[in-house]
Scaffold this motif. Sequence first.
Motif, PDB file in Angstrom:
ATOM      1  N   UNK A 186      54.782  39.023  41.026  1.00 17.31           N
ATOM      2  CA  UNK A 186      55.009  39.867  39.858  1.00 17.31           C
ATOM      3  C   UNK A 186      54.436  39.215  38.610  1.00 17.31           C
ATOM      4  N   UNK A 187      53.790  40.022  37.759  1.00 14.26           N
ATOM      5  CA  UNK A 187      53.342  39.538  36.448  1.00 14.26           C
ATOM      6  C   UNK A 187      54.034  40.402  35.405  1.00 14.26           C
ATOM      7  N   UNK A 188      54.906  39.796  34.605  1.00 17.41           N
ATOM      8  CA  UNK A 188      55.713  40.551  33.654  1.00 17.41           C
ATOM      9  C   UNK A 188      55.451  40.083  32.227  1.00 17.41           C
ATOM     10  N   UNK A 189      55.761  40.959  31.294  1.00 14.68           N
ATOM     11  CA  UNK A 189      55.571  40.665  29.873  1.00 14.68           C
ATOM     12  C   UNK A 189      55.409  41.974  29.128  1.00 14.68           C
ATOM     13  N   UNK A 190      55.624  41.935  27.815  1.00 19.64           N
ATOM     14  CA  UNK A 190      55.522  43.169  27.041  1.00 19.64           C
ATOM     15  C   UNK A 190      54.075  43.592  26.871  1.00 19.64           C
ATOM     16  N   UNK A 191      53.860  44.795  26.354  1.00 19.62           N
ATOM     17  CA  UNK A 191      52.507  45.304  26.141  1.00 19.62           C
ATOM     18  C   UNK A 191      51.715  44.351  25.253  1.00 19.62           C
ATOM     19  N   UNK A 192      50.460  44.106  25.631  1.00 19.14           N
ATOM     20  CA  UNK A 192      49.611  43.213  24.848  1.00 19.14           C
ATOM     21  C   UNK A 192      49.702  41.761  25.242  1.00 19.14           C
ATOM     22  N   UNK A 193      50.465  41.451  26.298  1.00 18.94           N
ATOM     23  CA  UNK A 193      50.630  40.051  26.689  1.00 18.94           C
ATOM     24  C   UNK A 193      49.469  39.536  27.535  1.00 18.94           C
ATOM     25  N   UNK A 245      43.414  48.982  43.806  1.00 18.29           N
ATOM     26  CA  UNK A 245      44.174  48.941  42.553  1.00 18.29           C
ATOM     27  C   UNK A 245      44.808  50.288  42.260  1.00 18.29           C
ATOM     28  N   UNK A 246      46.096  50.255  41.919  1.00 20.43           N
ATOM     29  CA  UNK A 246      46.822  51.441  41.468  1.00 20.43           C
ATOM     30  C   UNK A 246      46.896  51.342  39.948  1.00 20.43           C
ATOM     31  N   UNK A 247      46.260  52.275  39.252  1.00 19.74           N
ATOM     32  CA  UNK A 247      46.223  52.224  37.790  1.00 19.74           C
ATOM     33  C   UNK A 247      47.488  52.834  37.189  1.00 19.74           C
ATOM     34  N   UNK A 248      47.684  52.611  35.878  1.00 18.48           N
ATOM     35  CA  UNK A 248      48.945  52.954  35.222  1.00 18.48           C
ATOM     36  C   UNK A 248      49.288  54.439  35.293  1.00 18.48           C
ATOM     37  N   UNK A 249      48.330  55.298  34.993  1.00 23.01           N
ATOM     38  CA  UNK A 249      48.623  56.725  34.893  1.00 23.01           C
ATOM     39  C   UNK A 249      47.871  57.491  35.969  1.00 23.01           C
ATOM     40  N   UNK A 250      48.569  57.947  37.025  1.00 23.67           N
ATOM     41  CA  UNK A 250      47.870  58.632  38.115  1.00 23.67           C
ATOM     42  C   UNK A 250      47.214  59.938  37.693  1.00 23.67           C
ATOM     43  N   UNK A 253      46.455  44.290  47.044  1.00 30.98           N
ATOM     44  CA  UNK A 253      46.780  45.515  46.308  1.00 30.98           C
ATOM     45  C   UNK A 253      47.312  45.123  44.934  1.00 30.98           C
ATOM     46  N   UNK A 254      46.652  45.615  43.882  1.00 30.71           N
ATOM     47  CA  UNK A 254      47.105  45.390  42.513  1.00 30.71           C
ATOM     48  C   UNK A 254      47.759  46.670  42.019  1.00 30.71           C
ATOM     49  N   UNK A 255      49.015  46.589  41.649  1.00 34.36           N
ATOM     50  CA  UNK A 255      49.751  47.760  41.159  1.00 34.36           C
ATOM     51  C   UNK A 255      50.082  47.546  39.687  1.00 34.36           C
ATOM     52  N   UNK A 269      52.072  42.854  41.344  1.00 35.83           N
ATOM     53  CA  UNK A 269      52.780  43.935  40.661  1.00 35.83           C
ATOM     54  C   UNK A 269      52.878  43.608  39.178  1.00 35.83           C
ATOM     55  N   UNK A 270      52.234  44.428  38.351  1.00 39.03           N
ATOM     56  CA  UNK A 270      52.225  44.221  36.902  1.00 39.03           C
ATOM     57  C   UNK A 270      53.243  45.157  36.262  1.00 39.03           C
ATOM     58  N   UNK A 271      54.103  44.611  35.410  1.00 33.39           N
ATOM     59  CA  UNK A 271      55.104  45.448  34.753  1.00 33.39           C
ATOM     60  C   UNK A 271      55.637  44.744  33.506  1.00 33.39           C
TER      61      UNK A 271
END
Length: 338
Positions: A44-51, A100-105, A182-184, A216-218
Amino acid sequence: MVRRNTMEKLLELKDVHTSFYTHIGEVKAVRGVSFNLDKGEALGIVGESGSGKSITMMSLMRLLSENGETKKGEIIFEDKKVLELSEKEMQKIRGNEIGMIFQDPMTSLNPVLTVGEQLMEPIRKHKGVSKEEARKKSIEMLNLVGMPDPEARMKQYPHEFSGGMRQRVMIAMALACDPKLLIADEPTTALDVTIQAQILELMKELKDKLNTSIILITHDLGVVADVCSRINVMYGGVIVETGSTRDIFYNSRHPYTWGLLRSIPNPNTLIKEKLKPIAGQPPDLLKPPTGCPFAERCEHAMKICMEKMPPLFELHDEHKSRCWLNHPDAPKVERSIE
């Protein structure tokens, strides 16, 4: 549990720096990111927007916009130096070895092509099979991701699907060529909590069935808790803490991680409490701070935090924290997530 040092490495990033050149200057979006990923592992890679989470992965995929450049570092995928590959060589990896699964399908799917056409295209391109074989594989993938009546769905357009169903199509498309990774990227954004739970459960099942490595990016630590065995916490273009999921949730050692944990509702508490946001704003990456990127927002900041970037202090095993509070001479501070 299999120890990580006995597992086979799939991906390695070494000191990756990525910038964007704008009319007002250079935005240093990623500032020295290093990590490994083993085969069959979920990170998992976590952090707020712009990180810098998504930009790190776009650097790996070589999908940066025209004004973006990975200036420094190495990205090694299965012994291939990604940054040195030609575009033709990279096209053989994208969608084939790395999905890769992008943010907005909704914006990632083509509105004028049927779902079947979009699923079949990468299979035919990368696998060199006939149209009928690609169609069978596409139906098989829709079945795998739990799509009801997949044969009929193949003939439909993206606008005829709900948000959760479109996300399932994106997962099927990303997995269609049996990728090793797989990058989500925010796969549950804009979905209601019931569908979120279904998508995350689906990703866990696919990882177990296919032994696919997952990144998993979130921005939500709660999302990675049940899927990932290891977590990187990013802030201001750098990794500020890394460790096992247990380390991050139960023994985190960075004030930014504490702030993220305080923002997760606790369903076990009987007392209704307001969530505590992290005060302040993220750093301006046009002029990144010379010290700790979180210092301006940190209630425990010291003089050295403003002046010098802390190293990644090794705590135990693979748990590391980029915070001066982990220095032997630093004042003792209690972990604060309540």
